[in-house]
Motif scaffolding. Structure first.
Motif, PDB file in Angstrom:
ATOM      1  N   GLU A  70      35.958 -11.022  63.942  1.00 14.95           N
ATOM      2  CA  GLU A  70      36.476  -9.664  64.126  1.00 14.95           C
ATOM      3  C   GLU A  70      35.780  -8.981  65.305  1.00 14.95           C
ATOM      4  O   GLU A  70      34.665  -9.350  65.679  1.00 14.95           O
ATOM      5  N   GLN A  71      36.453  -7.964  65.854  1.00 14.00           N
ATOM      6  CA  GLN A  71      35.807  -7.165  66.903  1.00 14.00           C
ATOM      7  C   GLN A  71      35.445  -5.783  66.388  1.00 14.00           C
ATOM      8  O   GLN A  71      34.542  -5.124  66.885  1.00 14.00           O
ATOM      9  N   GLN A  72      36.187  -5.368  65.388  1.00  9.91           N
ATOM     10  CA  GLN A  72      35.882  -4.132  64.679  1.00  9.91           C
ATOM     11  C   GLN A  72      36.078  -4.418  63.205  1.00  9.91           C
ATOM     12  O   GLN A  72      37.015  -5.137  62.835  1.00  9.91           O
ATOM     13  N   VAL A  73      35.226  -3.848  62.394  1.00  8.16           N
ATOM     14  CA  VAL A  73      35.433  -3.976  60.952  1.00  8.16           C
ATOM     15  C   VAL A  73      35.404  -2.572  60.359  1.00  8.16           C
ATOM     16  O   VAL A  73      34.417  -1.855  60.508  1.00  8.16           O
ATOM     17  N   GLN A  74      36.466  -2.205  59.723  1.00  8.74           N
ATOM     18  CA  GLN A  74      36.608  -0.862  59.136  1.00  8.74           C
ATOM     19  C   GLN A  74      36.214   0.216  60.157  1.00  8.74           C
ATOM     20  O   GLN A  74      35.582   1.225  59.824  1.00  8.74           O
ATOM     21  N   CYS A  78      31.844  -4.628  65.862  1.00 10.44           N
ATOM     22  CA  CYS A  78      31.496  -5.891  65.229  1.00 10.44           C
ATOM     23  C   CYS A  78      31.001  -6.900  66.266  1.00 10.44           C
ATOM     24  O   CYS A  78      31.555  -7.018  67.365  1.00 10.44           O
ATOM     25  N   TYR A  79      29.945  -7.645  65.906  1.00 13.12           N
ATOM     26  CA  TYR A  79      29.354  -8.654  66.786  1.00 13.12           C
ATOM     27  C   TYR A  79      29.617 -10.037  66.188  1.00 13.12           C
ATOM     28  O   TYR A  79      29.612 -10.201  64.960  1.00 13.12           O
ATOM     29  N   PRO A  80      29.809 -11.017  67.054  1.00  9.20           N
ATOM     30  CA  PRO A  80      30.148 -12.351  66.534  1.00  9.20           C
ATOM     31  C   PRO A  80      28.995 -13.006  65.770  1.00  9.20           C
ATOM     32  O   PRO A  80      29.226 -13.805  64.864  1.00  9.20           O
ATOM     33  N   SER A  81      27.752 -12.697  66.161  1.00  9.17           N
ATOM     34  CA  SER A  81      26.643 -13.225  65.366  1.00  9.17           C
ATOM     35  C   SER A  81      25.423 -12.339  65.588  1.00  9.17           C
ATOM     36  O   SER A  81      25.431 -11.441  66.437  1.00  9.17           O
ATOM     37  N   CYS A  82      24.361 -12.610  64.827  1.00  7.16           N
ATOM     38  CA  CYS A  82      23.186 -11.743  64.866  1.00  7.16           C
ATOM     39  C   CYS A  82      22.561 -11.698  66.260  1.00  7.16           C
ATOM     40  O   CYS A  82      21.979 -10.677  66.654  1.00  7.16           O
TER      41      CYS A  82
END
Lengths: 712, 712
Positions: free
Chosen positions: B48-52, B56-60
């Motif tokens: 995702e690129q945005q969540v709610q 959003c980031y692809p990983s830590c």
């Protein structure tokens, strides 16, 4: 007697009907209308022509004939209304909401008696006064409390407290409980809890009668009538739970302040319930939990599977079940492995069966099927299943619904998410189910319900020398009997007594000693507190000791002789009895000495006590291991003790004038039981002992203390 | 250690964030957003690129620095996420929802340890794994359960079971309870209940900290740490209620199946709680009732006014209060009359104060004023007030609100009309109050809370000959000590022992007999089950008896000598001790023989036991009247018994290697206490006794049985 017009009236008149639904006469009419009473409705109110759309009459005289009158006017108008209705309007059923009767003063009591008399004279039924009303299939004749869903196979209910009835419903409805007939009997001027029980008993129909009966009482006016009909209902397959409140002195004060009831002895109530197979509850919430358990088929054993997706509640539930004497057997073997393989990794089937927070409806179905079919070591299951709030649990509750319908082993649903699964719970309730919310409260109550015993049948008692008993009693004075008469009664009942004789001279004493044999006990006769005076000497082995002791004892103040007694060894047993107003006699047993006095370890039962009930009394004692024999010490012959209790019970039947007695000690060994000391007090009022006022019977504070410890 | 970033994070990253709120990573983000978390929010999800609506980031790796990470990914991804966050993103606080750690298998346990190690290495805080999250003033970081109203002076809460936490809230919220910080600690890989207690203790601020702490535990890993901080909090004015589940064998099986906890000995838990001044609860609903009672100022005595417009509930409440040791004093005299005159006719002020179904708000105010000002014999009141459904009771609850605010005597509101007065109850809750619904549950819990004692302070113990104790212990073999060494230890602790000597020849025996004096007890030395062999003979009065008995005893199989012992009379006392893993020693006392073995009448306390705690142990015994002396029989010197318990406690401090011991009997009279028989078992592992595994210590099934009866 409950006339048909009360249950299914063709017409109802509300006397004191009002447009103001903040008044009882307004609210009850609103409830009758809102719940579609199908018969003819009338209102009576001098100031209205219509009330809530119902035709209104200025007074009872103007009414047509009517089946049922619901009376919501001030107390001083009630009597004349009853007269008009009963004598002129063929009215046979009366529900009186009004307060201001026997619960207030002597005048109120007299008024209440006159009202009951009016109804009696036309063979009618009077509910109240001072009640919130009646609910039947036909009508909702109440002014207070939420009105529960009606279901003809669900809880029948009778309460002596209107508020308790209303608040019971407040606690029951959110758990999905449904009700059938509800009677708020108030002051029970004519119809009390006993009459309602009798009605349920006499009209019981296996096809159409509910099998769940809930009672709230503050007095039991007619214990024998209660016993007869409660036991009969239980024998017909009913399950009865009852609260009898007012079981402490302060609690009884509250009773007398608000309904004018006289509190009976609390231990007698517990004995009565045990004899009738009724479970005693102590709170509304406990009654609700018991009723909910009653609504599910009974367990056939005590071995439970705890099934949950939530660890903590499963642990607490297991703890309380085991503490309550239930078993949560560990599940092992191939079938357990097969079940485990169907669950998510990390699940456990050891029991508790924990299928994790991610456990789903399909898995619950598989677990319940396995419990039903694969595990003979399980008698029933408890499912604890709520929601995290992330998804709906309708599918899970649908599986529960289906399995509860089809499985032969009972399934108890603990569904704790009252907020987050509120909708799912409503649907579950609508499918006819209840739910529990607190697993520990449930576990506690389930283990109590599962211990409930069926009613005791009328026992065959041993023979007793009735002629001798009657002779002693008829010759006796009021109060405590002399020691020889006490032993005469025990012997007439077949209870062995210690060899003993009273001597007034040394020659007599020596004669008695040779007849009885050494070692001996010597006791001064005359003074009451013998021990305190040094008036009891044990272990007299020689003639010289006897002579010296005899001389000393005769010098004690009040001495009129010396009792010489065979010295016995063994374990001291206590047997007692006490007349309870209305209940007949209560029989007590325990071990003597500190066991009775310090540990209050006494069992009670109402006479007549047969062998089965006597055996249960003995086995209920905490000191039962001592009776069996413990720490290398011989015990007591249990069967002889059972017999002694039955003989005592027979004696009480032959001599109902015995107000109180104890045998303490009854010396017990593996081979014999011999009464060493006993006291019997008789009460000979002109009236039967059963009707005597409580205070004239309760003469012995010691036995009263023992009894007051018997509250659970 | 709880870092500030956990309590008040400037930024939160949800690892495994989702748009699907049926997933933990979706639900927690929804809760953070819905409850207006004010800091920076990040989501991590490779798809995702945005969540709610949150970036959003692809990983830590791609995250900016972050204070708190909430981790909702599968267990096998957790370790690498923690590494990245801890070592690259300056993250200090971690909440791990994921399951699949120590609760499942050995691999999971190792993974959990590595995760904790990562967090430890950066001085961070790890909550979980296998938890539902954390709620603080700053954020609602949970994925399950209803979210309660936040109030900084209300219940602080920590639970080792997420489901129990959620279901506790389900039961608490409808009663109006509000909460402050909530910690679901799951498997407690790093932070357990003890650490949270320590945090509350060390950060306690009289102005701003809540005084109510609720705990749910399945294990107490560090009892001493628990004790230190719980007692400290109570001494600072906090009130703590705790459930420790898994207190039966089957319950413990459930514990081990779901969180991998080892159940400690249940009696030790009760002793620990008593010592810390913590009330032990056994169900969620009990915890809710206790918390609600804690939210009202404490009673200063046990004398209660029961105030009600509903008779039945008043009666049941009075019954349960009195049974629980509270008083419901009768109110009489001029002030009672004056109050009565303000109420409707038929009311009663005798207590229960029953102001009838028609009682109103004004009258309730007058009654509460009278309780506050006129009746010194009352310490607080309980008001039972629901509704018939005919009118609203807002005015009544407003009076309650005002009086609860202004009166110095506590007022407990029982408001049972959950359905019909739902709106009024909501308003009452909104004004900051709680309500109870069931009067009997309330009365039971109130009487328990009112008996709660403050924590015991560290006692001054008597002197002991430490050198002698250490010498005996150092020379001892593992296991049971020989009788003379046992007596050496008792004597070194100042506990009197019976005069006794072992003889191997008749000459020695005769010498010992003259030194000790007749009457004597003779026991065979060597065989374990002496009594069964006829190896114990009491009442040896003459030399000839001694000679004959000596000969017979020496013939018994295994005999290596004969013990000659002074014959004492008196009351048999039992003292015992048992090492509990992590708890130190538990000290037990009771009367000997059947009192311990049949009635399980034993009191327990954790060492060190000072005089006050010892005295309470003694007085808690059901057999205490026998210690005081009863039925004309002399008792035991209570102060000597207090001293003996303290001396035993000192001995345990000097000899922590004692794994188990009992003195049985300790012969008690009004003048002396003398140990007649005793056993001491020592355990000398290389590690300290405190760390020894449970099963190597619990060697004596007899003491274990005694302990298992100490569950309440």
């Amino acid at each position: 007697m409950l006339v048909p017009q009360l249950l299914n009236p063709k017409s109802i008149a509300v006397i004191g009907a009002s447009n103001d639904t903040c008044k009882p006469g307004g609210k009850v009419l609103q409830n009758l209308l809102a719940h579609q009473y199908q018969g003819q409705l009338y209102a009576v109110n001098p100031r209205e022509q219509q009330v809530q759309g119902v035709a209104c009459y200025p007074s009872c005289e103007f009414l047509p004939d009517v089946d049922l009158a619901i009376i919501a006017v001030a107390a001083n108008y009630v009597e004349s209304a009853l007269q008009t209705l009963a004598f002129q309007k063929s009215c046979k059923a009366f529900i009186v909401f009004s307060a201001g009767f026997s619960e207030t003063c002597a005048d109120g009591k007299a008024l209440e008696a006159r009202c009951a008399q009016i109804v009696n004279s036309v063979g009618g039924t009077l509910i109240g006064p001072n009640c919130i009303g009646v609910i039947t299939a036909a009508y909702k004749g109440v002014f207070a409390g939420p009105i529960p869903a009606y279901n003809s196979m669900d809880c029948d209910c009778v309460s002596a407290s209107g508020a308790t009835m209303a608040y019971l419903l407040e606690a029951a409805i959110p758990r999905g409980l449904k009700f059938r007939d509800i009677f708020s009997v108030g002051n029970s001027a004519q119809v009390g809890v006993e009459e309602v029980l009798q009605y349920w008993d006499e009209t019981f129909d296996p096809q159409h009668s509910s099998r769940i009966k809930l009672l709230y009482m503050e007095q039991i006016k007619e214990p024998q009538r209660f016993l007869k009909h409660a036991a009969s209902l239980v024998n017909k397959g009913c399950r009865i739970a009852a609260i009898k409140a007012g079981n402490t002195e302060a609690g009884s004060r509250a009773v007398s302040s608000h309904t004018g009831a006289l509190a009976g002895s609390d231990a007698a109530v517990s004995s009565l319930f045990r004899k009738a197979g009724v479970i005693r509850c102590y709170s509304r919430i406990e009654l609700v939990y018991v009723a909910a358990i009653f609504s599910i088929q009974p367990l056939k054993g005590n071995r439970i599977a705890v099934i949950t997706h939530a660890g903590g509640p499963g642990v607490m539930l297991t703890d309380i079940l085991v503490k309550g004497g239930m078993q949560v057997p560990q599940l092992t073997g191939a079938k357990a492995e097969a079940l485990l393989s169907k669950l998510h990794p990390g699940s456990s089937v050891a029991n508790p069966i924990d299928f994790l927070a991610t456990g789903n409806a399909t898995q619950l179905g598989q677990i319940l099927d396995a419990v039903e079919n694969d595990f003979e070591e399980i008698d029933g299951s408890v499912v604890v299943f709520g929601t995290t709030g992330m998804w709906r649990v309708d599918d899970v509750y649908m599986v529960l619904h289906e399995k509860m319908k089809t499985c032969s082993k009972p399934i108890f649903p603990i569904l704790p998410s009252a907020i987050q699964a509120a909708e799912e719970l409503s649907r579950f309730h609508a499918m006819g189910h209840i739910n529990f919310t607190d697993e520990v409260s449930f576990g506690y109550v389930l283990s109590r319900v599962n211990k409930l015993q069926p009613p005791y049948t009328c026992p065959t008692l041993p023979e007793v020398n009735t002629a001798k008993v009657r002779q002693v009693i008829q010759q006796a004075q009021e109060g405590y009997l002399p020691p020889d008469k006490v032993f005469d009664l025990l012997n007439a009942a077949g209870i062995n007594t210690v060899k003993q004789h009273t001597a007034t001279t040394l020659e007599e004493a020596l004669d008695h000693a040779s007849a009885i044999g050494y070692p001996l006990v010597m006791k001064v006769s005359g003074p009451v507190h013998k021990s305190d005076l040094g008036g009891v000497v044990v272990g007299i082995k020689y003639r010289t000791e006897l002579e010296k002791t005899f001389g000393r004892l005769m010098q004690l103040e009040g001495a009129d002789g010396v009792i010489l007694q065979q010295q016995l060894s063994g374990t001291e047993v206590y047997l007692g009895a006490k007349a309870e107003d209305g209940y007949g006699h209560q029989v007590l047993c325990g071990l003597g000495g500190i066991f009775v006095e310090v540990f209050k370890d006494v069992s009670a039962a109402l006479a007549p006590v047969g062998s089965e009930e006597a055996r249960k009394m003995i086995r209920r004692l905490k000191s039962y291991p001592i009776i069996k024999g413990t720490r290398g010490k011989a015990g007591i012959n249990e069967e002889l003790l059972v017999e002694a209790i039955m003989k005592l019970s027979t004696l009480l039947e032959a001599a109902p004038e015995i107000s109180e007695m104890d045998i303490n000690p009854l010396m017990g060994t593996p081979g014999a039981l011999v009464a060493v000391d006993a006291r019997i007090s008789v009460c000979k009022p002109e009236r039967s002992i059963i009707d005597a006022p409580v205070q004239s019977i309760f003469v012995n504070p010691k036995s009263a203390a023992i009894l007051s410890s018997q509250t659970a």
